[in-house]
Design an enzyme around this catalytic site. Structure first.
Site, PDB file in Angstrom:
ATOM      1  CB  CYS A  53      -0.923   0.021   1.218  1.00  0.00           C
ATOM      2  SG  CYS A  53      -2.062  -1.357   1.265  1.00  0.00           S
ATOM      3  NE  ARG A 130      -2.900  -4.514  -2.825  1.00  0.00           N
ATOM      4  CZ  ARG A 130      -2.324  -3.851  -1.820  1.00  0.00           C
ATOM      5  NH1 ARG A 130      -2.424  -2.538  -1.768  1.00  0.00           N
ATOM      6  NH2 ARG A 130      -1.658  -4.485  -0.881  1.00  0.00           N
TER       7      ARG A 130
END
Ligand code: BEZ
Length: 216
Positions: A53, A130
């Site tokens: 991330c 995601r």
């Protein structure tokens, strides 16, 4: 329908209005309607202070100026608190020298994540996948991308997708596999026998009546 059977929430669909939200973010309270008139990339990440991330946030920050030229704003989301987001953004600045210019939703009650179908319980019950939603300047969902927890997203593809969508809108065309700005575009297939005949005489580059390209 059996009233006892849990129903899945209706999820965003391409071509339909994006679900409304009002959410706490690192830039204050924001609603979907605050983005009207510009395009929006609403994306989720699994959790703050995780390595993949972090690479994605740095990459999103890098393409933010390019997106801005295309009238596209970014909005992140995870099921973390605003305090966690603030601390992570500060760490990214301190350790990587990168400013995160876009707001991040603190979706602790999972309201936005649920409305947008960002949770994949088969993979994680506590982290959003995601997901990327491209929402146009009229609030319509134009594209959706889902990646699993372990795979970081490709920013070139996100920029390419925005370019393709905006080119299709502007010129009434479609774009072929791997298309990049400057490449030839696809003339949408004809709907009538008459159109099929007419397009063969229109000066396009046609391999067959259904397959024609043209330069912009
Ligand atoms: C990461 O961002 O590094 C990550 C997050 C959740 C699961 C796996 C990796």
């Amino acid at each position: 329908m059996d009233a006892n059977v849990a129903q899945s929430p209706s999820l965003p669909r391409i071509g339909e209005p994006a679900p409304h939200f009002e959410a706490e973010t690192t830039h204050g309270t924001l609603r979907l309607s605050d983005f009207e008139g510009s395009w929006l990339i609403l994306f989720s990440h699994p959790a703050d202070f995780t390595p993949v991330c972090t690479t994605e946030f740095i990459a999103f920050a890098e393409i933010a100026p390019e997106l801005s030229k295309r009238n596209v704003q970014l909005l992140g989301l995870s099921i973390d608190s605003t305090y966690s987001h603030i601390a992570w953004v500060r760490t990214i600045k301190e350790k990587f020298g990168v400013d995160i210019p876009f707001p991040i939703i603190a979706d602790l009650n999972k309201e936005v994540a649920t409305a947008y179908g960002m949770l994949m319980p088969g993979e994680s019950k506590t982290e959003t996948s995601r997901a990327v939603f491209v929402i146009d300047d009229k609030g319509v969902v134009r594209a959706m991308i889902y990646y699993p927890l372990t795979t970081g997203r490709n920013m070139d593809e996100i920029l390419r997708l925005v370019d393709a969508l905006q080119t299709s809108d502007e010129h009434g065309v479609a774009t072929p596999a791997g298309w990049r700005p400057g490449d030839k575009v696809i003339v949408p297939p004809p709907r009538t026998v008459e159109d099929a005949e007419a397009r063969m005489a229109a000066g396009y580059e046609c391999q067959d009546w259904f397959f024609c390209k043209r330069a912009l």
